[in-house]
Design a protein around this motif. Structure first.
Motif, PDB file in Angstrom:
ATOM      1  N   PRO A 182       0.544  -1.101  -0.024  1.00  0.00           N
ATOM      2  CA  PRO A 182      -0.122  -0.009  -0.165  1.00  0.00           C
ATOM      3  C   PRO A 182       0.737   1.161  -0.026  1.00  0.00           C
ATOM      4  N   TRP A 183       0.307   2.074  -1.004  1.00  0.00           N
ATOM      5  CA  TRP A 183       0.770   3.059  -1.085  1.00  0.00           C
ATOM      6  C   TRP A 183       0.169   4.379  -0.211  1.00  0.00           C
ATOM      7  N   PRO A 184       0.492   5.641   0.416  1.00  0.00           N
ATOM      8  CA  PRO A 184       1.312   5.367   1.563  1.00  0.00           C
ATOM      9  C   PRO A 184       1.224   4.773   1.875  1.00  0.00           C
ATOM     10  N   PRO A 185       2.414   4.150   2.764  1.00  0.00           N
ATOM     11  CA  PRO A 185       2.673   3.226   4.272  1.00  0.00           C
ATOM     12  C   PRO A 185       1.440   4.262   5.012  1.00  0.00           C
ATOM     13  N   SER A 186       0.524   3.289   6.677  1.00  0.00           N
ATOM     14  CA  SER A 186       0.113   3.640   7.083  1.00  0.00           C
ATOM     15  C   SER A 186       1.042   3.875   8.386  1.00  0.00           C
ATOM     16  N   ASN A 187       2.421   3.202   8.891  1.00  0.00           N
ATOM     17  CA  ASN A 187       3.001   3.699   9.828  1.00  0.00           C
ATOM     18  C   ASN A 187       3.788   3.139   9.427  1.00  0.00           C
ATOM     19  N   PRO A 188       4.980   3.954   8.357  1.00  0.00           N
ATOM     20  CA  PRO A 188       6.431   3.245   8.505  1.00  0.00           C
ATOM     21  C   PRO A 188       7.075   4.122   9.011  1.00  0.00           C
ATOM     22  N   ARG A 189       8.517   2.996   9.760  1.00  0.00           N
ATOM     23  CA  ARG A 189       8.951   3.315  10.839  1.00  0.00           C
ATOM     24  C   ARG A 189      10.235   3.922  10.539  1.00  0.00           C
ATOM     25  N   ALA A 190      11.027   3.117   9.111  1.00  0.00           N
ATOM     26  CA  ALA A 190      12.535   3.300   8.686  1.00  0.00           C
ATOM     27  C   ALA A 190      12.450   4.334   7.546  1.00  0.00           C
ATOM     28  N   ALA A 191      13.387   5.507   7.670  1.00  0.00           N
ATOM     29  CA  ALA A 191      13.236   6.794   6.614  1.00  0.00           C
ATOM     30  C   ALA A 191      12.830   5.876   5.245  1.00  0.00           C
ATOM     31  N   LEU A 192      12.799   7.275   4.299  1.00  0.00           N
ATOM     32  CA  LEU A 192      12.889   6.821   3.280  1.00  0.00           C
ATOM     33  C   LEU A 192      13.603   7.784   1.688  1.00  0.00           C
ATOM     34  N   ALA A 193      14.211   7.299   1.009  1.00  0.00           N
ATOM     35  CA  ALA A 193      14.819   8.066  -0.150  1.00  0.00           C
ATOM     36  C   ALA A 193      13.747   8.636  -1.219  1.00  0.00           C
ATOM     37  N   VAL A 194      13.865   9.698  -1.527  1.00  0.00           N
ATOM     38  CA  VAL A 194      12.697   9.468  -3.095  1.00  0.00           C
ATOM     39  C   VAL A 194      14.044  10.327  -4.016  1.00  0.00           C
ATOM     40  N   LEU A 195      13.957   9.819  -5.027  1.00  0.00           N
ATOM     41  CA  LEU A 195      14.787  10.117  -6.543  1.00  0.00           C
ATOM     42  C   LEU A 195      13.982  11.423  -6.777  1.00  0.00           C
ATOM     43  N   VAL A 196      14.607  12.151  -6.826  1.00  0.00           N
ATOM     44  CA  VAL A 196      13.658  13.734  -7.270  1.00  0.00           C
ATOM     45  C   VAL A 196      14.659  14.238  -8.225  1.00  0.00           C
ATOM     46  N   SER A 197      13.263  14.508  -9.705  1.00  0.00           N
ATOM     47  CA  SER A 197      13.804  15.792 -10.358  1.00  0.00           C
ATOM     48  C   SER A 197      13.069  17.341 -10.311  1.00  0.00           C
ATOM     49  N   GLY A 198      12.927  17.478 -11.752  1.00  0.00           N
ATOM     50  CA  GLY A 198      11.818  18.864 -10.595  1.00  0.00           C
ATOM     51  C   GLY A 198      10.524  18.480 -11.710  1.00  0.00           C
ATOM     52  N   GLY A 199      10.483  17.400 -12.137  1.00  0.00           N
ATOM     53  CA  GLY A 199       9.215  17.041 -12.450  1.00  0.00           C
ATOM     54  C   GLY A 199       7.509  17.037 -11.617  1.00  0.00           C
ATOM     55  N   SER A 200       6.761  17.328 -12.326  1.00  0.00           N
ATOM     56  CA  SER A 200       5.636  16.859 -11.137  1.00  0.00           C
ATOM     57  C   SER A 200       5.490  15.641 -10.410  1.00  0.00           C
ATOM     58  N   ASP A 201       5.395  14.690 -11.428  1.00  0.00           N
ATOM     59  CA  ASP A 201       5.609  12.847 -10.802  1.00  0.00           C
ATOM     60  C   ASP A 201       6.604  12.838  -9.803  1.00  0.00           C
ATOM     61  N   SER A 202       7.119  13.886  -9.742  1.00  0.00           N
ATOM     62  CA  SER A 202       8.165  13.422  -8.414  1.00  0.00           C
ATOM     63  C   SER A 202       8.248  14.104  -7.051  1.00  0.00           C
ATOM     64  N   PRO A 262       1.892  22.818  -4.282  1.00  0.00           N
ATOM     65  CA  PRO A 262       2.251  24.146  -5.394  1.00  0.00           C
ATOM     66  C   PRO A 262       3.259  23.323  -6.401  1.00  0.00           C
ATOM     67  N   LEU A 263       2.532  23.705  -8.448  1.00  0.00           N
ATOM     68  CA  LEU A 263       3.303  22.497  -8.626  1.00  0.00           C
ATOM     69  C   LEU A 263       3.754  23.855  -9.770  1.00  0.00           C
ATOM     70  N   GLU A 264       3.077  25.351  -9.615  1.00  0.00           N
ATOM     71  CA  GLU A 264       4.113  26.079 -10.319  1.00  0.00           C
ATOM     72  C   GLU A 264       5.124  25.620  -9.895  1.00  0.00           C
ATOM     73  N   HIS A 265       5.472  25.341  -9.122  1.00  0.00           N
ATOM     74  CA  HIS A 265       7.497  25.037  -8.519  1.00  0.00           C
ATOM     75  C   HIS A 265       7.763  23.612  -9.841  1.00  0.00           C
ATOM     76  N   THR A 266       7.525  23.249 -10.279  1.00  0.00           N
ATOM     77  CA  THR A 266       7.643  22.187 -10.784  1.00  0.00           C
ATOM     78  C   THR A 266       7.877  21.999 -12.789  1.00  0.00           C
ATOM     79  N   PHE A 267       9.010  21.483 -12.446  1.00  0.00           N
ATOM     80  CA  PHE A 267       9.912  21.892 -13.894  1.00  0.00           C
ATOM     81  C   PHE A 267       9.668  20.698 -15.334  1.00  0.00           C
ATOM     82  N   SER A 268       9.114  20.520 -15.951  1.00  0.00           N
ATOM     83  CA  SER A 268       9.691  19.520 -16.948  1.00  0.00           C
ATOM     84  C   SER A 268       9.656  19.984 -18.326  1.00  0.00           C
ATOM     85  N   CYS A 269      10.730  20.789 -19.066  1.00  0.00           N
ATOM     86  CA  CYS A 269      10.796  20.738 -20.476  1.00  0.00           C
ATOM     87  C   CYS A 269      11.941  21.113 -20.498  1.00  0.00           C
TER      88      CYS A 269
END
Length: 233
Positions: free
Chosen positions: A11-31, A191-198
């Motif tokens: 399930p996403w997002p998990p209901s009670n995660p105990r560990a840290a998570l890394a997220v791979l980000v760009s500037g795009g809306s999806d990430s 604040p999706l105005e701060h996302t970027f995909s060009c």
């Protein structure tokens, strides 16, 4: 927001995660939307950005920095930037030079960057291993046609890197069964105005005429959401 099933059936997002998570980000809306959802659920979230030297990265980073500031929360850790230069391999490719970037009418296949996800995952997986973070989330969508975006690629690549360091880091793909319109709707109120995909930004703005700008415009239209993007043309 109701939980969905990610690509591993968790399930996403998990209901009670105990560990840290890394997220791979760009500037795009999806990430960006993925990151915002993670920050609401996890005790600590580490955004990771892989800098490869592509034409749009300077503007992309400016947008990403603004987005991170706008969604700042106790769980959100400072951005980690990992360098993985590609100019010596890609040479004069349009993604490096900015010349001849695919236009609005080009097919998705035109924006394929060979080995892109190899670059985007290699160092982040090692960073997670060395910093004791057991999972990294990334945001490929269900319509992604590229060979390095299949479930087999992600699972096998993560397993290969983990075996190389005698560790275990999982790659989560919570949006793997979704389409752009689904993800944008999940981002209502962000604040999706701060996302970027060009592919060829003009004076710090979206060009409005490349493949990625067209995808962005169609996505907001199909989601029946106002497009907050400033376009140069």
């Amino acid at each position: 927001m109701a939980s969905d099933q990610n690509s591993a059936g968790v399930p996403w997002p998990p209901s009670n995660p105990r560990a840290a998570l890394a997220v791979l980000v760009s500037g795009g809306s999806d990430s960006a939307i993925l990151l915002a959802e993670a920050v609401r659920a996890y005790p600590a979230v580490f955004p990771l950005y892989v800098r490869t030297g592509l034409h749009w990265e300077e503007v992309e980073r400016e947008h990403l920095d603004r987005f991170l500031e706008a969604v700042r929360a106790p769980a959100l850790r400072p951005l980690r930037v990992l360098d993985e230069p590609i100019r010596d391999v890609y040479g004069a490719h349009w993604s490096v030079s900015g010349e001849g970037a695919p236009g609005a009418d080009s097919p998705d296949e035109a924006v394929f960057l060979p080995g892109r996800n190899v670059l985007l995952l290699a160092k982040p997986l090692l960073w997670c291993h060395l910093n004791g973070v057991p999972e990294i989330a990334t945001a490929p969508l269900g319509a992604n046609p590229f060979p390095d975006a299949t479930p087999q690629f992600y699972d096998n690549f993560a397993a290969t890197v983990s075996s190389a360091v005698n560790g275990s880091v999982r790659v989560l793909r919570p949006f793997a069964a979704l389409h752009k319109v689904d993800v944008l709707r999940r981002g209502r109120g962000l604040p999706l105005e701060h996302t970027f995909s060009c592919l060829r930004p003009v004076n710090g703005l979206h060009c409005g005429a490349c493949n990625k700008c067209a995808e962005r415009q169609h996505g907001f239209r199909d989601a029946e959401m106002p497009d907050p993007t400033r376009y140069a043309g």
